[in-house]
Design a protein around this motif. Structure first.
Motif, short mmCIF file in Angstrom:
data_model
loop_
_atom_site.label_atom_id
_atom_site.label_comp_id
_atom_site.label_asym_id
_atom_site.label_seq_id
_atom_site.Cartn_x
_atom_site.Cartn_y
_atom_site.Cartn_z
N ASN A 163 -6.85 -3.47 8.15
CA ASN A 163 -6.41 -4.39 9.19
C ASN A 163 -5.80 -3.60 10.34
OD1 ASN A 163 -6.85 -6.44 7.22
ND2 ASN A 163 -4.79 -6.06 6.43
N PHE A 164 -6.37 -3.76 11.52
CA PHE A 164 -5.68 -3.26 12.71
C PHE A 164 -4.41 -4.08 12.88
CE2 PHE A 164 -4.80 -3.53 17.27
CZ PHE A 164 -4.78 -2.19 17.61
N LEU A 165 -3.31 -3.42 13.21
CA LEU A 165 -2.02 -4.13 13.29
C LEU A 165 -1.57 -4.26 14.74
CD1 LEU A 165 -0.20 -2.35 10.33
CD2 LEU A 165 -1.42 -4.55 10.30
N PRO A 166 -1.83 -5.41 15.35
CA PRO A 166 -1.44 -5.59 16.75
C PRO A 166 0.08 -5.53 16.91
CG PRO A 166 -2.97 -7.32 16.06
CD PRO A 166 -2.53 -6.59 14.82
N LEU A 167 0.50 -4.98 18.02
CA LEU A 167 1.93 -4.88 18.34
C LEU A 167 2.62 -6.22 18.17
CD1 LEU A 167 4.29 -3.24 19.52
CD2 LEU A 167 3.47 -3.86 21.80
N ASN A 168 1.96 -7.26 18.62
CA ASN A 168 2.59 -8.58 18.57
C ASN A 168 2.87 -9.03 17.13
OD1 ASN A 168 3.61 -10.63 20.29
ND2 ASN A 168 1.98 -11.98 19.55
N ASP A 169 1.99 -8.65 16.20
CA ASP A 169 2.22 -8.99 14.80
C ASP A 169 3.42 -8.21 14.25
OD1 ASP A 169 -0.02 -10.48 15.14
OD2 ASP A 169 -1.17 -9.59 13.51
N LEU A 170 3.51 -6.95 14.65
CA LEU A 170 4.62 -6.12 14.16
C LEU A 170 5.95 -6.70 14.61
CD1 LEU A 170 3.14 -2.55 14.79
CD2 LEU A 170 3.04 -3.94 12.71
N ARG A 171 5.95 -7.30 15.79
CA ARG A 171 7.19 -7.88 16.32
C ARG A 171 7.69 -9.04 15.47
NH1 ARG A 171 8.47 -5.67 21.06
NH2 ARG A 171 6.86 -5.03 22.54
N GLN A 172 6.82 -9.63 14.70
CA GLN A 172 7.22 -10.80 13.89
C GLN A 172 7.84 -10.39 12.56
OE1 GLN A 172 6.73 -13.30 15.89
NE2 GLN A 172 5.47 -11.98 17.19
N VAL A 173 7.80 -9.10 12.22
CA VAL A 173 8.16 -8.66 10.87
C VAL A 173 9.64 -8.26 10.80
CG1 VAL A 173 7.65 -7.00 9.04
CG2 VAL A 173 5.80 -7.87 10.50
N ARG A 174 10.36 -8.95 9.93
CA ARG A 174 11.79 -8.70 9.76
C ARG A 174 12.11 -7.24 9.45
NH1 ARG A 174 15.45 -12.81 8.66
NH2 ARG A 174 15.62 -13.82 10.67
N ALA A 175 11.33 -6.68 8.53
CA ALA A 175 11.61 -5.32 8.06
C ALA A 175 11.45 -4.28 9.18
CB ALA A 175 10.70 -4.96 6.89
N LEU A 176 10.81 -4.69 10.27
CA LEU A 176 10.57 -3.73 11.35
C LEU A 176 11.54 -3.90 12.51
CD1 LEU A 176 6.66 -3.73 11.42
CD2 LEU A 176 8.21 -2.18 10.22
N GLU A 177 12.49 -4.81 12.36
CA GLU A 177 13.49 -4.99 13.40
C GLU A 177 14.21 -3.66 13.61
OE1 GLU A 177 14.67 -9.72 13.00
OE2 GLU A 177 16.10 -8.18 12.42
N LYS B 265 11.16 3.04 5.30
CA LYS B 265 10.98 1.60 5.10
C LYS B 265 9.94 1.05 6.07
CE LYS B 265 13.65 -2.68 5.60
NZ LYS B 265 14.93 -3.19 6.16
N GLU B 266 10.01 1.48 7.33
CA GLU B 266 9.03 1.03 8.33
C GLU B 266 7.64 1.51 7.96
OE1 GLU B 266 12.40 1.30 11.87
OE2 GLU B 266 10.90 2.87 11.66
N TRP B 267 7.57 2.75 7.50
CA TRP B 267 6.30 3.33 7.10
C TRP B 267 5.66 2.52 5.97
CZ3 TRP B 267 2.88 7.18 8.37
CH2 TRP B 267 2.01 7.61 7.37
N GLU B 268 6.44 2.24 4.96
CA GLU B 268 5.90 1.50 3.81
C GLU B 268 5.48 0.09 4.20
OE1 GLU B 268 9.11 2.02 1.09
OE2 GLU B 268 8.70 4.19 0.98
N THR B 269 6.29 -0.54 5.03
CA THR B 269 5.97 -1.89 5.48
C THR B 269 4.64 -1.91 6.23
OG1 THR B 269 8.31 -2.44 5.66
CG2 THR B 269 6.77 -3.83 6.87
N ILE B 270 4.48 -0.97 7.15
CA ILE B 270 3.28 -0.95 7.98
C ILE B 270 2.04 -0.57 7.16
CG2 ILE B 270 2.17 0.39 9.83
CD1 ILE B 270 4.82 0.14 11.37
N CYS B 271 2.19 0.37 6.26
CA CYS B 271 1.04 0.75 5.42
C CYS B 271 0.61 -0.43 4.54
CB CYS B 271 1.37 1.95 4.55
SG CYS B 271 1.43 3.50 5.48
N ARG B 272 1.57 -1.16 4.01
CA ARG B 272 1.25 -2.31 3.17
C ARG B 272 0.50 -3.36 3.99
NH1 ARG B 272 6.07 -4.55 2.13
NH2 ARG B 272 6.74 -2.53 1.31
N MET B 273 0.98 -3.62 5.21
CA MET B 273 0.30 -4.58 6.07
C MET B 273 -1.10 -4.11 6.44
SD MET B 273 3.38 -5.49 8.73
CE MET B 273 2.37 -6.56 9.77
N GLY B 274 -1.23 -2.83 6.69
CA GLY B 274 -2.52 -2.30 7.13
C GLY B 274 -3.57 -2.36 6.03
N ARG B 275 -3.09 -2.26 4.78
CA ARG B 275 -4.04 -2.27 3.66
C ARG B 275 -4.34 -3.69 3.20
NH1 ARG B 275 -0.51 2.49 1.46
NH2 ARG B 275 -1.51 4.20 2.58
N GLY B 276 -3.60 -4.65 3.73
CA GLY B 276 -3.90 -6.06 3.47
C GLY B 276 -3.48 -6.54 2.10
#
Length: 160
Positions: free
Chosen positions: A116-130, A149-160
């Motif tokens: 999954n490509f992770l659009p900036l706008n989607d990342l903005r919605q994620v609590r863990a990335l505040e 923590k940010e790394w793990e959150t984003i990798c998990r989202m990217g792998r779907g």
DNA sequence: GCCAACGTTGGC
DNA sequence: GCCAACGTTGGC
């Protein structure tokens, strides 16, 4: 037991896909490229902190939409960026000399393109990335640190 | 193409 | 060392 000097760290680098895309990275010899052309001291200092094996998020800026496309890793630690001394290069800097190159770069190698490509706008919605540097107002740093923590959150989202 | 945010430059 | 002017980044 990992400590501050050996623990793996994480980073994010920005690239305009029209200029250098993840496909371009995959097409590079050994799927590796030097990250030349950084001309900001803060960004350079972060590159100096990069260690072999550190994780790198590959981010598309000035894209439609902007976002994180995948992961790379540091395979060579900071060394002088020769493009600064090439008058024909877009990032030529006359202040750079052989004795004092000023600007440095690292080598990064492709690891994984996200499902999954992770659009900036989607990342903005994620609590863990505040609080993530990328999401801060006016953030322009082209090389920036990412927390575990940010790394793990984003990798998990990217792998779907 | 606009413009806010930020870094850099250079006059004083 | 201050700070106004200018250039660049990058989302929108």
């Amino acid at each position: 037991m990992p400590n501050a000097t050996t623990a793996r760290r994480y980073w994010l680098v920005k690239s305009e896909p029209d200029c250098f895309s993840y496909d371009d990275l995959l097409a590079s010899p050994k799927q590796t490229t030097c990250w030349s052309g950084v001309r900001n001291y803060q960004a350079r200092n972060f590159m100096r902190d990069m260690k072999k094996g550190d994780g790198v998020l590959f981010y598309y800026s000035s894209a439609e939409p902007p976002g994180v496309v995948g992961v790379a890793e540091v395979v060579r630690e900071a060394y002088p960026d020769g493009t600064a001394r090439d008058p024909k290069d877009d990032h030529y800097d006359p202040k750079s000399t052989e004795a004092n190159p000023i600007w440095e770069m690292v080598d990064i190698k492709a690891v994984e393109r996200f499902d999954n490509f992770l659009p900036l706008n989607d990342l903005r919605q994620v609590r863990a990335l505040e609080g993530m540097e990328l999401l801060k107002r006016g953030s322009r740093l082209s090389v920036q640190p990412v927390s575990a923590k940010e790394w793990e959150t984003i990798c998990r989202m990217g792998r779907g």
